[in-house]
Design an enzyme around this catalytic site. Structure first.
Site, PDB file in Angstrom:
ATOM      1  N   SER A  41       0.860  -1.187   0.000  1.00 13.51           N
ATOM      2  CA  SER A  41       0.000   0.000   0.000  1.00 13.51           C
ATOM      3  C   SER A  41       0.895   1.235   0.000  1.00 13.51           C
ATOM      4  O   SER A  41       2.082   1.134   0.354  1.00 13.51           O
ATOM      5  CB  SER A  41      -0.847  -0.022   1.280  1.00 13.51           C
ATOM      6  OG  SER A  41      -1.450   1.227   1.511  1.00 13.51           O
ATOM      7  N   TYR A  58      -1.476  -0.505  10.853  1.00 10.68           N
ATOM      8  CA  TYR A  58      -1.689  -0.889   9.444  1.00 10.68           C
ATOM      9  C   TYR A  58      -0.430  -0.541   8.642  1.00 10.68           C
ATOM     10  O   TYR A  58       0.083  -1.371   7.877  1.00 10.68           O
ATOM     11  CB  TYR A  58      -2.905  -0.155   8.878  1.00 10.68           C
ATOM     12  CG  TYR A  58      -3.191  -0.474   7.425  1.00 10.68           C
ATOM     13  CD1 TYR A  58      -3.684  -1.723   7.051  1.00 10.68           C
ATOM     14  CD2 TYR A  58      -2.970   0.477   6.420  1.00 10.68           C
ATOM     15  CE1 TYR A  58      -3.945  -2.025   5.708  1.00 10.68           C
ATOM     16  CE2 TYR A  58      -3.237   0.186   5.080  1.00 10.68           C
ATOM     17  CZ  TYR A  58      -3.715  -1.064   4.731  1.00 10.68           C
ATOM     18  OH  TYR A  58      -3.972  -1.353   3.408  1.00 10.68           O
TER      19      TYR A  58
END
Ligand code: NDP
Length: 244
Positions: A140, A153
């Site tokens: 990501s 995350y």
């Protein structure tokens, strides 16, 4: 049984029940791959496998359960004769202010996003080596940036990036490692956020998302379609008698 040079390549996709994983399964199947769809929601992957038809196999597997992944690897070997591509896509993004109340979310993200990818890779490693394999890790933009409320995350995605770079150097020429780092993509990812105020705020951002999972899948299919080239440092690392 090993995968024959002439038979279609086999791709295993984790988290194939929705979003980027489901779109990747569709894109690779359209490119002629046989696809093994892994996820916990069996109804969804079975429906997708039925939609795709020949060459699609649904296997219920939680990436935090190594036995389930081992059993999936046996099933893929028995059904398709091996694995050429593993897409480590399963992931969860449980954002919120850092606090003890979120501790289960932290463990879950690390176990799914980071340890799940590591476990799936070590379980499928021999099949990938045998198949002249490709490993695609879905990271990501959070793998190279961080902001308030996404610390754990981001840590999992930074972890995926560091681990992938090490593997990239270590596994060539047997396996090519590719990292994909999407930004905001229109999927159900934010709907699982447990911290309500954060979920509402993040969902607003996702409601405005313009990138579709199909576009990310297209990039993955394109990366897989490219020929392999050894980088200069990999050429220099080869023993002298293999150079030239
Ligand atoms: P989705 O929520 O649509 O997909 C997540 C997938 O992961 C689902 O198929 C889910 O299947 C699976 N999954 C979750 N937990 C587990 C588990 N324990 N075992 C097996 N599978 C699991 O979101 P996306 O498609 O957006 O996410 C896919 C990947 O893309 C993730 O790694 C995410 O971090 C990454 N990403 C997404 C971005 C975005 O904006 N959407 C941006 C950047 C990266 P099931 O629940 O059936 O098990």
């Amino acid at each position: 049984m090993t995968a024959s040079q002439n038979s279609p390549r086999v791709a295993v996709i984790t988290g194939a029940s929705s979003g980027i994983g489901a779109a990747t399964a569709r894109a690779l199947h359209a490119d002629g791959y046989r696809v093994a769809l892994l996820a916990r929601r069996l109804d969804r992957i079975e429906a997708l496998a039925t939609q795709l038809g020949d060459g699609a196999l649904a296997i219920k597997a939680d990436v935090t359960d190594r036995d389930a992944l081992v059993s999936a690897a046996h099933q893929v070997q028995d059904t398709f004769g091996g694995t050429a591509v593993l897409v480590n896509n399963a992931g969860t993004m449980l954002l919120g202010p850092f606090s003890s109340e979120q501790r289960d979310d932290y463990r879950n993200m690390i176990e799914v996003n980071l340890l799940g990818a590591i476990t799936a890779t070590e379980v499928f490693l021999d099949q990938l080596k045998d198949g002249g394999g490709d490993l695609i890790n879905i990271s990501s933009v959070a793998g190279r940036t961080a902001r308030a409320t996404n610390g754990v995350y981001a840590a999992t995605k930074w972890g995926v990036n560091g681990w992938s770079e090490s593997l990239r150097q270590e596994l060539l020429p047997d396996i090519r490692v590719t990292v994909i780092e999407p930004g905001v993509v229109d999927t159900e990812l934010p709907t699982h956020i447990t911290h309500e105020a954060t979920r509402v705020a993040v969902q607003q951002g996702y409601d405005a998302a313009t990138v579709t999972p199909e576009e990310v899948a297209e990039v993955i299919a394109f990366a897989l379609s490219r020929p392999r080239h050894l980088a200069l440092n990999e050429i220099l690392l080869r023993p002298a008698n293999q150079l030239g």
